[in-house]
Enzyme design. Structure first.
Site, PDB file in Angstrom:
ATOM      1  N   HIS A 261       0.830  -1.203   0.000  1.00 44.10           N
ATOM      2  CA  HIS A 261       0.000   0.000   0.000  1.00 44.10           C
ATOM      3  C   HIS A 261       0.864   1.252   0.000  1.00 44.10           C
ATOM      4  O   HIS A 261       0.497   2.255  -0.642  1.00 44.10           O
ATOM      5  CB  HIS A 261      -0.947   0.021   1.192  1.00 44.10           C
ATOM      6  CG  HIS A 261      -1.882   1.197   1.134  1.00 44.10           C
ATOM      7  ND1 HIS A 261      -3.022   1.193   0.345  1.00 44.10           N
ATOM      8  CD2 HIS A 261      -1.820   2.433   1.695  1.00 44.10           C
ATOM      9  CE1 HIS A 261      -3.620   2.370   0.444  1.00 44.10           C
ATOM     10  NE2 HIS A 261      -2.915   3.139   1.262  1.00 44.10           N
ATOM     11  N   ASP A 265       0.523   4.249  -2.653  1.00 46.87           N
ATOM     12  CA  ASP A 265       0.466   5.679  -2.344  1.00 46.87           C
ATOM     13  C   ASP A 265       1.520   6.460  -3.120  1.00 46.87           C
ATOM     14  O   ASP A 265       1.261   7.555  -3.620  1.00 46.87           O
ATOM     15  CB  ASP A 265       0.681   5.905  -0.844  1.00 46.87           C
ATOM     16  CG  ASP A 265      -0.568   5.646  -0.016  1.00 46.87           C
ATOM     17  OD1 ASP A 265      -1.675   5.582  -0.604  1.00 46.87           O
ATOM     18  OD2 ASP A 265      -0.446   5.522   1.215  1.00 46.87           O
ATOM     19  N   HIS A 288       3.295  10.413   2.684  1.00 50.02           N
ATOM     20  CA  HIS A 288       2.775  11.434   1.764  1.00 50.02           C
ATOM     21  C   HIS A 288       3.642  12.698   1.750  1.00 50.02           C
ATOM     22  O   HIS A 288       3.894  13.268   0.691  1.00 50.02           O
ATOM     23  CB  HIS A 288       1.328  11.774   2.124  1.00 50.02           C
ATOM     24  CG  HIS A 288       0.386  10.636   1.910  1.00 50.02           C
ATOM     25  ND1 HIS A 288       0.155  10.102   0.668  1.00 50.02           N
ATOM     26  CD2 HIS A 288      -0.368   9.921   2.789  1.00 50.02           C
ATOM     27  CE1 HIS A 288      -0.709   9.101   0.786  1.00 50.02           C
ATOM     28  NE2 HIS A 288      -1.041   8.977   2.061  1.00 50.02           N
ATOM     29  N   HIS A 366       3.333  46.852 -40.642  1.00 52.08           N
ATOM     30  CA  HIS A 366       2.973  46.271 -39.348  1.00 52.08           C
ATOM     31  C   HIS A 366       3.744  46.985 -38.250  1.00 52.08           C
ATOM     32  O   HIS A 366       4.910  46.733 -38.011  1.00 52.08           O
ATOM     33  CB  HIS A 366       3.287  44.771 -39.334  1.00 52.08           C
ATOM     34  CG  HIS A 366       2.685  44.040 -38.153  1.00 52.08           C
ATOM     35  ND1 HIS A 366       3.370  43.783 -36.999  1.00 52.08           N
ATOM     36  CD2 HIS A 366       1.433  43.538 -37.968  1.00 52.08           C
ATOM     37  CE1 HIS A 366       2.589  43.146 -36.146  1.00 52.08           C
ATOM     38  NE2 HIS A 366       1.408  42.968 -36.717  1.00 52.08           N
TER      39      HIS A 366
END
Length: 466
Positions: A261, A265, A288, A366
């Protein structure tokens, strides 16, 4: 790994409770066009704002990764993003009517199953990989966190966790082939320790947590009174402790499910770099906060590497095609010849040079008192440079015309004035098929990007009998 971009074939909906907010939300995955990336849309907020899945938008990493943009926030995005990366889906819009994606059963597997049910569709453009160019390292001495990225022509991750716990011990997990994500990683559920539950509740988190969507690891002796309190907390008749130290006899799906897991993550958090990654990722004790810090480091290197890819112009460099050879390839003549030389060409890209002088005819009308090269002529210069790339793909290029049939995502970022030297790079976004070429054009003055666009060209054989 897929070489072309992918989206999903049809919309698909999932619904459930958010683990931290406890709010019920409905989430709809929608197909998206090429180069769209991952975006959330809060359809429950006025104006239905978009939140880009970008590490620069991360605002919180307490027990999950939260992103926010223009006042719209989406909590705990990592499991959703991991499913998309694991299935090699590049472009999707995720509409959500609440603050947090549903936790489902605590992993990515329900998102994977929903996405696979509607199917994945190949798109035309090539994937824009970030290839890790050198070793990248991140370290947190206090938490003994170490993360490294090494160059590799693939995407592989290895994670080690060690919680100094007699229940979990030291665990490793590896993903050596992204195609194994769905079968080997996606079903691994989120977890926490029993001693963390009370603190998480006091922090106003895990409002939607229960034993159906998270593994609770018991790493201390628990008496019956504590078990009864937990049963009341989670509104259950009773709570027990399994022999292996997992609360309520929850059976692990893998012996190293917690490590898997943590890898899941990391896949989701690193999606916030903004491009699919090619590299070997090695992580010890990630979380995290560390994942996001490392993603920021990778993105910084990605942007730096992109700046290094700015084409340079050496006036003494011998031309691959000089002005006379270009005249043989292109039908354009004065005053519409807007490429002076080609300095580099391969089967995938071309680099051309346009010297801008005050003697250009367009300066007569221009902005004559403030001469600025018209943006449309910059696009024309890119088109002619790209035309040479397309003609270089066929035998006897003099037998073909190149017509530009589309210009998209055009941006003029800086004025071009007399004395500037435009260095133009056009790169194919996909292989040329049936005479259709799609390419990204960029024009630089020095190291500054002044103009860019996505251009589509059609290669047409001349009718020599006409």
């Amino acid at each position: 790994m897929y070489t072309k971009q992918h989206t999903i074939k049809a919309p698909v909906t999932v619904e459930g409770v958010g683990i931290h907010t406890g709010a019920i939300s409905k989430m709809v995955f929608l197909p998206a066009e090429e180069n769209h990336g991952y975006k959330f849309q809060r359809v429950d907020i006025e104006g239905q704002p978009i939140v880009d899945c970008d590490v620069d938008n991360v605002v919180d990493v307490s027990r999950g990764t939260t992103i926010e943009q223009d006042g719209a926030r989406v909590n705990t995005v990592e499991h959703v993003l991991a499913a998309l990366v694991g299935l090699q889906i590049d472009n999707v819009l995720i509409q959500i009517d609440g603050p947090e994606p549903p936790i489902m059963e605590g992993s990515s597997i329900k998102f994977v199953e929903a996405l696979m049910e509607v199917g994945i569709e190949e798109q035309s453009m090539l994937r824009n990989f970030f290839e890790v160019p050198e070793g990248v390292f991140y370290k947190e001495d206090d938490r003994k966190v170490e993360i490294a990225a090494l160059p590799l022509n693939d995407y592989r991750l290895t994670v080690m966790v060690d919680y100094n716990s007699p229940v979990l011990g030291s665990q490793h997990a590896a993903l050596n082939n992204i195609e194994d994500f769905a079968s080997e990683i996606a079903s691994s559920r989120t977890f926490c320790f029993l001693h963390e539950v009370e603190a998480l509740r006091k922090a106003n988190l895990i409002k939607g947590g229960n034993f159906n969507n998270a593994i609770v690891v018991v790493d201390q002796v628990v008496n019956q009174e504590t078990l009864d309190e937990l049963a009341e907390l989670f509104e259950l008749p009773s709570v027990e402790v399994a022999e292996e130290g997992i609360l309520n006899n929850v059976e692990l799906r893998h012996p190293n499910e917690p490590a898997r897991h943590k890898l899941l993550d990391m896949v989701g958090d690193l999606a916030l770099v903004g491009r699919p990654i090619k590299g070997q990722i090695l992580a010890a004790r990630p979380g995290h906060a560390a994942n996001v810090a490392f993603a920021r480091k990778l993105k910084s290197l990605m942007l730096k590497s992109a700046r290094k890819n700015v084409p340079t112009f050496d006036p003494q460099q011998q031309a691959v095609y000089d002005i006379n050879q270009i005249e043989e390839l292109l039908p354009h003549r004065y005053p519409f010849r807007l490429v002076d030389k080609i300095t580099e060409i391969t089967d995938k890209y071309v680099i051309g040079v346009k010297n801008v002088t005050i003697n250009e005819e367009f300066f007569m009308g221009h902005f004559p008192s403030n001469p600025v090269m018209p943006g449309v002529l910059q696009i024309e210069a890119m088109g002619q440079t790209g035309g040479i790339l397309v003609l270089n793909s066929v035998d006897n290029p003099s037998n073909y015309w190149t017509y530009f049939v589309g210009v998209e995502e055009c941006k003029f970022r800086k004025m071009v004035v007399p004395g500037d030297t435009l260095v133009i790079k056009c790169e194919l976004l996909m292989p040329i098929r049936r005479g259709i070429a799609k390419m990204k054009g960029q024009a630089f003055v020095g190291d500054k990007l002044v103009t860019e666009a996505i251009m589509t060209a059609s290669l047409v054989k001349k009718d020599n009998n006409a």
